[in-house]
Design a protein around this motif. Sequence first.
Motif, PDB file in Angstrom:
ATOM      1  N   HIS A 150       0.831  -1.211   0.000  1.00 25.57           N
ATOM      2  CA  HIS A 150       0.000   0.000   0.000  1.00 25.57           C
ATOM      3  C   HIS A 150       0.863   1.256   0.000  1.00 25.57           C
ATOM      4  O   HIS A 150       0.645   2.166  -0.811  1.00 25.57           O
ATOM      5  N   PHE A 151       1.834   1.308   0.907  1.00 26.73           N
ATOM      6  CA  PHE A 151       2.676   2.503   0.971  1.00 26.73           C
ATOM      7  C   PHE A 151       3.505   2.663  -0.297  1.00 26.73           C
ATOM      8  O   PHE A 151       3.706   3.781  -0.777  1.00 26.73           O
ATOM      9  N   HIS A 152       3.972   1.540  -0.851  1.00 25.60           N
ATOM     10  CA  HIS A 152       4.772   1.634  -2.067  1.00 25.60           C
ATOM     11  C   HIS A 152       3.948   2.200  -3.221  1.00 25.60           C
ATOM     12  O   HIS A 152       4.456   2.994  -4.024  1.00 25.60           O
ATOM     13  N   ALA A 153       2.703   1.785  -3.319  1.00 18.72           N
ATOM     14  CA  ALA A 153       1.838   2.222  -4.418  1.00 18.72           C
ATOM     15  C   ALA A 153       1.279   3.624  -4.208  1.00 18.72           C
ATOM     16  O   ALA A 153       0.747   4.224  -5.151  1.00 18.72           O
ATOM     17  N   ASN A 154       1.401   4.147  -2.994  1.00 16.81           N
ATOM     18  CA  ASN A 154       0.791   5.444  -2.677  1.00 16.81           C
ATOM     19  C   ASN A 154       1.779   6.387  -1.994  1.00 16.81           C
ATOM     20  O   ASN A 154       1.532   6.878  -0.883  1.00 16.81           O
ATOM     21  N   PRO A 155       2.906   6.678  -2.634  1.00 18.71           N
ATOM     22  CA  PRO A 155       3.885   7.585  -2.024  1.00 18.71           C
ATOM     23  C   PRO A 155       3.395   9.030  -2.060  1.00 18.71           C
ATOM     24  O   PRO A 155       2.541   9.390  -2.885  1.00 18.71           O
ATOM     25  N   GLU A 156       3.937   9.837  -1.174  1.00 25.48           N
ATOM     26  CA  GLU A 156       3.625  11.267  -1.173  1.00 25.48           C
ATOM     27  C   GLU A 156       4.914  12.064  -1.019  1.00 25.48           C
ATOM     28  O   GLU A 156       5.809  11.675  -0.268  1.00 25.48           O
ATOM     29  N   LEU A 157       4.991  13.170  -1.732  1.00 28.70           N
ATOM     30  CA  LEU A 157       6.188  13.991  -1.706  1.00 28.70           C
ATOM     31  C   LEU A 157       6.359  14.697  -0.371  1.00 28.70           C
ATOM     32  O   LEU A 157       5.412  14.809   0.424  1.00 28.70           O
TER      33      LEU A 157
ATOM     34  N   GLY B 284       5.311  23.629  -7.558  1.00 28.28           N
ATOM     35  CA  GLY B 284       3.989  23.617  -8.160  1.00 28.28           C
ATOM     36  C   GLY B 284       3.900  22.861  -9.467  1.00 28.28           C
ATOM     37  O   GLY B 284       2.901  22.948 -10.187  1.00 28.28           O
ATOM     38  N   VAL B 285       4.949  22.104  -9.807  1.00 35.63           N
ATOM     39  CA  VAL B 285       4.978  21.332 -11.047  1.00 35.63           C
ATOM     40  C   VAL B 285       4.588  19.888 -10.749  1.00 35.63           C
ATOM     41  O   VAL B 285       5.130  19.261  -9.836  1.00 35.63           O
ATOM     42  N   GLU B 286       3.643  19.351 -11.511  1.00 31.44           N
ATOM     43  CA  GLU B 286       3.207  17.974 -11.280  1.00 31.44           C
ATOM     44  C   GLU B 286       4.301  16.996 -11.690  1.00 31.44           C
ATOM     45  O   GLU B 286       4.860  17.091 -12.787  1.00 31.44           O
ATOM     46  N   LYS B 287       4.600  16.066 -10.809  1.00 35.06           N
ATOM     47  CA  LYS B 287       5.669  15.102 -11.049  1.00 35.06           C
ATOM     48  C   LYS B 287       5.178  13.687 -10.734  1.00 35.06           C
ATOM     49  O   LYS B 287       4.351  13.487  -9.828  1.00 35.06           O
ATOM     50  N   PRO B 288       5.690  12.667 -11.436  1.00 34.74           N
ATOM     51  CA  PRO B 288       5.452  11.284 -10.987  1.00 34.74           C
ATOM     52  C   PRO B 288       6.115  11.099  -9.634  1.00 34.74           C
ATOM     53  O   PRO B 288       7.109  11.763  -9.319  1.00 34.74           O
ATOM     54  N   THR B 289       5.564  10.222  -8.820  1.00 38.71           N
ATOM     55  CA  THR B 289       6.025  10.090  -7.439  1.00 38.71           C
ATOM     56  C   THR B 289       6.264   8.622  -7.108  1.00 38.71           C
ATOM     57  O   THR B 289       5.457   7.757  -7.455  1.00 38.71           O
ATOM     58  N   MET B 290       7.395   8.356  -6.422  1.00 35.98           N
ATOM     59  CA  MET B 290       7.785   6.975  -6.126  1.00 35.98           C
ATOM     60  C   MET B 290       8.530   6.908  -4.799  1.00 35.98           C
ATOM     61  O   MET B 290       9.231   7.856  -4.431  1.00 35.98           O
ATOM     62  N   HIS B 291       8.398   5.802  -4.106  1.00 36.02           N
ATOM     63  CA  HIS B 291       9.231   5.537  -2.929  1.00 36.02           C
ATOM     64  C   HIS B 291      10.563   4.953  -3.410  1.00 36.02           C
ATOM     65  O   HIS B 291      10.898   3.793  -3.154  1.00 36.02           O
ATOM     66  N   ALA B 292      11.331   5.779  -4.099  1.00 38.64           N
ATOM     67  CA  ALA B 292      12.576   5.307  -4.721  1.00 38.64           C
ATOM     68  C   ALA B 292      13.734   5.229  -3.747  1.00 38.64           C
ATOM     69  O   ALA B 292      14.840   4.848  -4.140  1.00 38.64           O
ATOM     70  N   CYS B 293      13.513   5.573  -2.494  1.00 40.99           N
ATOM     71  CA  CYS B 293      14.593   5.519  -1.506  1.00 40.99           C
ATOM     72  C   CYS B 293      14.332   4.510  -0.399  1.00 40.99           C
ATOM     73  O   CYS B 293      15.107   4.391   0.541  1.00 40.99           O
ATOM     74  N   GLY B 294      13.217   3.784  -0.493  1.00 43.80           N
ATOM     75  CA  GLY B 294      12.952   2.734   0.485  1.00 43.80           C
ATOM     76  C   GLY B 294      12.257   3.177   1.752  1.00 43.80           C
ATOM     77  O   GLY B 294      12.196   2.415   2.727  1.00 43.80           O
ATOM     78  N   HIS B 295      11.700   4.392   1.763  1.00 48.26           N
ATOM     79  CA  HIS B 295      11.029   4.841   2.984  1.00 48.26           C
ATOM     80  C   HIS B 295       9.788   4.005   3.281  1.00 48.26           C
ATOM     81  O   HIS B 295       9.351   3.933   4.438  1.00 48.26           O
ATOM     82  N   ASP B 296       9.209   3.376   2.254  1.00 47.30           N
ATOM     83  CA  ASP B 296       8.087   2.463   2.481  1.00 47.30           C
ATOM     84  C   ASP B 296       8.531   1.258   3.299  1.00 47.30           C
ATOM     85  O   ASP B 296       7.777   0.733   4.126  1.00 47.30           O
ATOM     86  N   VAL B 297       9.776   0.816   3.094  1.00 42.97           N
ATOM     87  CA  VAL B 297      10.343  -0.254   3.914  1.00 42.97           C
ATOM     88  C   VAL B 297      10.496   0.227   5.356  1.00 42.97           C
ATOM     89  O   VAL B 297      10.169  -0.506   6.304  1.00 42.97           O
ATOM     90  N   HIS B 298      10.986   1.442   5.529  1.00 42.71           N
ATOM     91  CA  HIS B 298      11.210   1.978   6.873  1.00 42.71           C
ATOM     92  C   HIS B 298       9.897   2.082   7.654  1.00 42.71           C
ATOM     93  O   HIS B 298       9.826   1.698   8.825  1.00 42.71           O
TER      94      HIS B 298
ATOM     95  N   LYS C 273       1.300   7.219  -9.058  1.00 42.60           N
ATOM     96  CA  LYS C 273       0.843   8.471  -8.473  1.00 42.60           C
ATOM     97  C   LYS C 273       1.612   9.662  -9.041  1.00 42.60           C
ATOM     98  O   LYS C 273       2.788   9.564  -9.388  1.00 42.60           O
ATOM     99  N   ARG C 274       0.934  10.805  -9.109  1.00 38.06           N
ATOM    100  CA  ARG C 274       1.543  12.067  -9.505  1.00 38.06           C
ATOM    101  C   ARG C 274       1.139  13.128  -8.491  1.00 38.06           C
ATOM    102  O   ARG C 274       0.005  13.147  -8.014  1.00 38.06           O
ATOM    103  N   MET C 275       2.088  14.012  -8.164  1.00 41.64           N
ATOM    104  CA  MET C 275       1.825  15.092  -7.213  1.00 41.64           C
ATOM    105  C   MET C 275       2.558  16.340  -7.669  1.00 41.64           C
ATOM    106  O   MET C 275       3.554  16.268  -8.397  1.00 41.64           O
ATOM    107  N   LYS C 276       2.083  17.490  -7.215  1.00 38.52           N
ATOM    108  CA  LYS C 276       2.794  18.735  -7.481  1.00 38.52           C
ATOM    109  C   LYS C 276       3.916  18.897  -6.467  1.00 38.52           C
ATOM    110  O   LYS C 276       3.720  18.699  -5.274  1.00 38.52           O
ATOM    111  N   ASP C 277       5.110  19.242  -6.964  1.00 37.31           N
ATOM    112  CA  ASP C 277       6.252  19.414  -6.079  1.00 37.31           C
ATOM    113  C   ASP C 277       6.255  20.800  -5.458  1.00 37.31           C
ATOM    114  O   ASP C 277       5.284  21.561  -5.596  1.00 37.31           O
ATOM    115  N   VAL C 278       7.345  21.155  -4.772  1.00 33.63           N
ATOM    116  CA  VAL C 278       7.404  22.432  -4.060  1.00 33.63           C
ATOM    117  C   VAL C 278       7.337  23.618  -5.002  1.00 33.63           C
ATOM    118  O   VAL C 278       6.994  24.731  -4.591  1.00 33.63           O
TER     119      VAL C 278
END
Length: 439
Positions: free
Chosen positions: A24-31, A105-119, A98-103
Amino acid sequence: MLSISDIIKSHRPDLGPYEDIYKHFHANPELSYQEEETAAKIVGYLEKLNTFEIHAGIGGHGLAAILKNGPGKTILLRADIDGLPVEEKTGLPYASKKRMKDVDGVEKPTMHACGHDVHITGLLMAAETLVKAKEQWKGTLILCFQPAEERAGGAIAMVKGGLYDRVPKPDVVVGGHVMPFRAGVIGTKTGLIASSADSFKLHIKGRQAHASMPHKGLDPIVQAASTILRLQTIVSREVDPSDFAVVTVSAINAGDAENIIPQEADLKLNVRTGVPETREHVLGSIKRIVEAEAVASGSPFKPTLTPTTNFPFLYNDGNVTAALESTFAAHFGTDYNSNIPRLSGSEDFGILATSINKPSCFFLYGGWDTDTYDKAEKEGRLKELPVNHSPFFIPDMRRSLVTGAEAYVVAALTFLGGGEGEGDGALGGGGSFEGDHVA
């Protein structure tokens, strides 16, 4: 008295539900700074344990949970919770779309590419283990789920947001990170464990002109190119080869038409160093070069170098690390490395400890599945394996979750009286670590 390994074996929960939580967390990351749904999910899982006093909304979407279990020491275990603006390319059935707007204001694809979902999932699994093992330890357990680590702002935001007004100040702070090591491997290192990181935006002003009349303009792209090349000489010609430093120009944006010399160029820089003196020298050299290249270009405009994020140096306290060396070695056996390679990346984790003058230790553990890692090692292709922040980075779910969760539990029981010959004895007879704390 049971050993720490016996306690874990007797009380660890089934892995299956935590695989679902991880997915769930991997599929739903947030910036960073936007981890609202992630934090709410964590609160929901903790509430099911019906044991913790939960404090949410600390410094943004940070949260802490307290379990007081009689007299004893207090330990804070930390996990970071934010994702990255990376488009996932792992091909997993639960890959993030998932896609979110970054700081900006630009929409970006979003991923747990650093393993925080594991943490996140590992700390939740550790929480259930420690709740089930309450009869085996005494003291106070604090779980800290920290936002905005990737932007170097989450730890300080939680401290300034009243973290230690809501939870007791811990005697020791422990965190960890999954890395592109072989799954099952785990380690610590005394002293410096992660480099500092300084990031900047560099704005170079030019004078716009027709591409056929370069003598009428002032080309910021040429100035930027010269600046980029000269910046690379800092590490190669100014830093002792036995030292560590990295200067990276990670983005450049200028112009939008092939027949126009643009008005300006914008660059992004990232600097990593391992020694405070080297950091000061490198930052000074960057400022010198940026300004000198403007002069060399004949520009009347002074470039603007604006700091964006800063990660401090991260040090592992000697006494805390020594205590964990003993219990990690006993539990993880030959998979434990007491001199794990230093993290070339950076972390704001240490602020949770240094802000209250308490000691900390940050452990590192492997995530790559053993077959893939062993094959790459045999073929001399380890450098080809995707690392943290890669769109292809995906830890071995089961091994990394188990290793991370058990490491949190071992750390807690090391200082909370759990396990034969461990607990308060690891604190030097209940004394303080502060005398050996490296700030």
